[in-house]
Design a protein around this motif. Structure first.
Motif, PDB file in Angstrom:
ATOM      1  N   LYS A 174     -11.576  -6.970  -3.860  1.00  0.00           N
ATOM      2  CA  LYS A 174     -10.969  -5.679  -4.157  1.00  0.00           C
ATOM      3  C   LYS A 174     -11.706  -4.515  -3.503  1.00  0.00           C
ATOM      4  N   SER A 186      -9.460   0.660   2.348  1.00  0.00           N
ATOM      5  CA  SER A 186     -10.085  -0.369   1.515  1.00  0.00           C
ATOM      6  C   SER A 186      -9.017  -1.171   0.786  1.00  0.00           C
ATOM      7  N   THR A 187      -9.320  -2.438   0.553  1.00  0.00           N
ATOM      8  CA  THR A 187      -8.402  -3.253  -0.245  1.00  0.00           C
ATOM      9  C   THR A 187      -8.319  -2.756  -1.681  1.00  0.00           C
ATOM     10  N   ALA A 188      -9.183  -1.824  -2.055  1.00  0.00           N
ATOM     11  CA  ALA A 188      -9.078  -1.207  -3.376  1.00  0.00           C
ATOM     12  C   ALA A 188      -7.742  -0.470  -3.531  1.00  0.00           C
ATOM     13  N   THR A 211      -1.464  -9.842   3.102  1.00  0.00           N
ATOM     14  CA  THR A 211      -1.263  -9.044   1.887  1.00  0.00           C
ATOM     15  C   THR A 211      -0.715  -7.637   2.130  1.00  0.00           C
ATOM     16  N   PRO A 232      -2.233  -7.107  -7.410  1.00  0.00           N
ATOM     17  CA  PRO A 232      -3.329  -8.084  -7.368  1.00  0.00           C
ATOM     18  C   PRO A 232      -2.972  -9.231  -6.428  1.00  0.00           C
ATOM     19  N   ASP A 278     -16.288  -9.662  -3.680  1.00  0.00           N
ATOM     20  CA  ASP A 278     -15.288  -8.787  -4.301  1.00  0.00           C
ATOM     21  C   ASP A 278     -14.168  -8.481  -3.321  1.00  0.00           C
ATOM     22  N   TYR A 283       0.856  -1.176   0.000  1.00  0.00           N
ATOM     23  CA  TYR A 283       0.000   0.000   0.000  1.00  0.00           C
ATOM     24  C   TYR A 283       0.899   1.235   0.000  1.00  0.00           C
TER      25      TYR A 283
END
Length: 284
Positions: free
Chosen positions: A201, A222-224, A251, A229, A199, A84
């Motif tokens: 993402k 957010s994982t957005a 992640t 990926p 989702d 991130y």
């Protein structure tokens, strides 16, 4: 998903201290024939889904058992770093070697590191810890990917990758000492099946740290905002070595407190990932 049903794959000890695996739905556990999470991760995703959809049998009330960390056997916990933008900034802020983190953020190969073996992992209600030789320690709330032996993502966990920022900041080569120690890895008590999370993402990750009656820190992301990926992270994890009984891959975190914040004994860390689960741990 059927209606409001929420399913988790769990590992638990019954009143005789015998360990089982099961499917937890609405406070009731359906005991599975497989006694280990590792045995479930030897199955393909398609086989696991068929197993999860079989008619209910041998129900057990969740209130009558002790939920355990959903890892066992030869499973391993790994983690990705600097995935991130906030993590990139934080690592550069704390480190004497700023360029290392700046370069890895966009590098073709992600940063992956070993975090824990099953017997070192704690779960909801258990304590996480700070190293006595660390002056700056933070929780790192992360989405955990549960990956089977066939490199398929079969579910998700909440992971707290507790880390010593002061030790890692001294020298990147100290990463194992900053990341791998007693009480540094916590996961939620249930694995959320991948087919029940529409989702990956767009999941909100929220963390609140309370100190006494006060909120010491609170943030969400957010994982957005995840830079890579999740399929790429799994592919890199399995590139060059097998995981015959599966693995958990955290992640990375997008929530990092400022350099003026450190965990202290008595704090309570509360992490919630929408649609996945919740992890609450006191600090020792």
């Amino acid at each position: 998903m059927e209606g409001t049903r929420v399913m988790h794959i769990v590992r638990f000890a019954d009143s005789d201290a015998t360990v089982h695996c099961g499917l937890l739905v609405d406070g009731v556990i359906r005991v599975l024939e497989q006694d280990r999470i590792a045995d479930l991760l030897a199955l393909s995703l398609a086989e696991l889904r068929v197993l999860a959809e079989e008619p209910a049998a041998t129900p057990v009330a969740a209130a009558d058992v002790t939920l355990l960390p959903p890892l066992d056997g030869r499973m391993e916990v790994w983690a990705a770093g600097v995935t991130y933008h906030r993590s990139r900034e934080a690592r550069m802020e704390e480190s004497a070697e700023r360029s290392v983190y700046e370069k890895v953020y966009d590098a073709p190969r992600p940063e992956l590191f070993f975090k824990a073996v099953p017997w070192r992992v704690v779960t909801d209600g258990d304590a996480v810890r700070v190293r006595p030789d660390s002056s700056l320690t933070v929780p790192e709330p992360e989405l955990g990917l549960v990956v089977n032996a066939h490199a398929e993502i079969v579910g998700y966990l909440v992971v707290d990758d507790v880390s010593s920022r002061s030790i890692e900041g001294e020298n990147p080569l100290y990463l194992p000492q900053a990341k791998v120690y007693e009480g540094s890895c916590a996961v939620s008590a249930g694995i959320r099946p991948v087919w029940e999370v529409p989702d990956v993402k767009a999941l909100e990750i929220a963390m609140t740290i309370t100190r006494g009656d006060e909120i010491a820190f609170k943030a969400a992301i957010s994982t957005a905002s995840l830079h890579r990926p999740v399929s790429e992270l799994v592919s890199c994890l399995f590139d060059g070595q097998p995981y015959p009984e599966g693995a958990v891959l955290a992640t990375g975190t997008g929530i990092v407190p400022g350099m003026d914040f450190t965990l202290t004994p008595g704090d309570v860390v509360d992490i919630d990932i929408a649609g996945v689960g919740r992890l609450v741990t006191p600090v020792r």
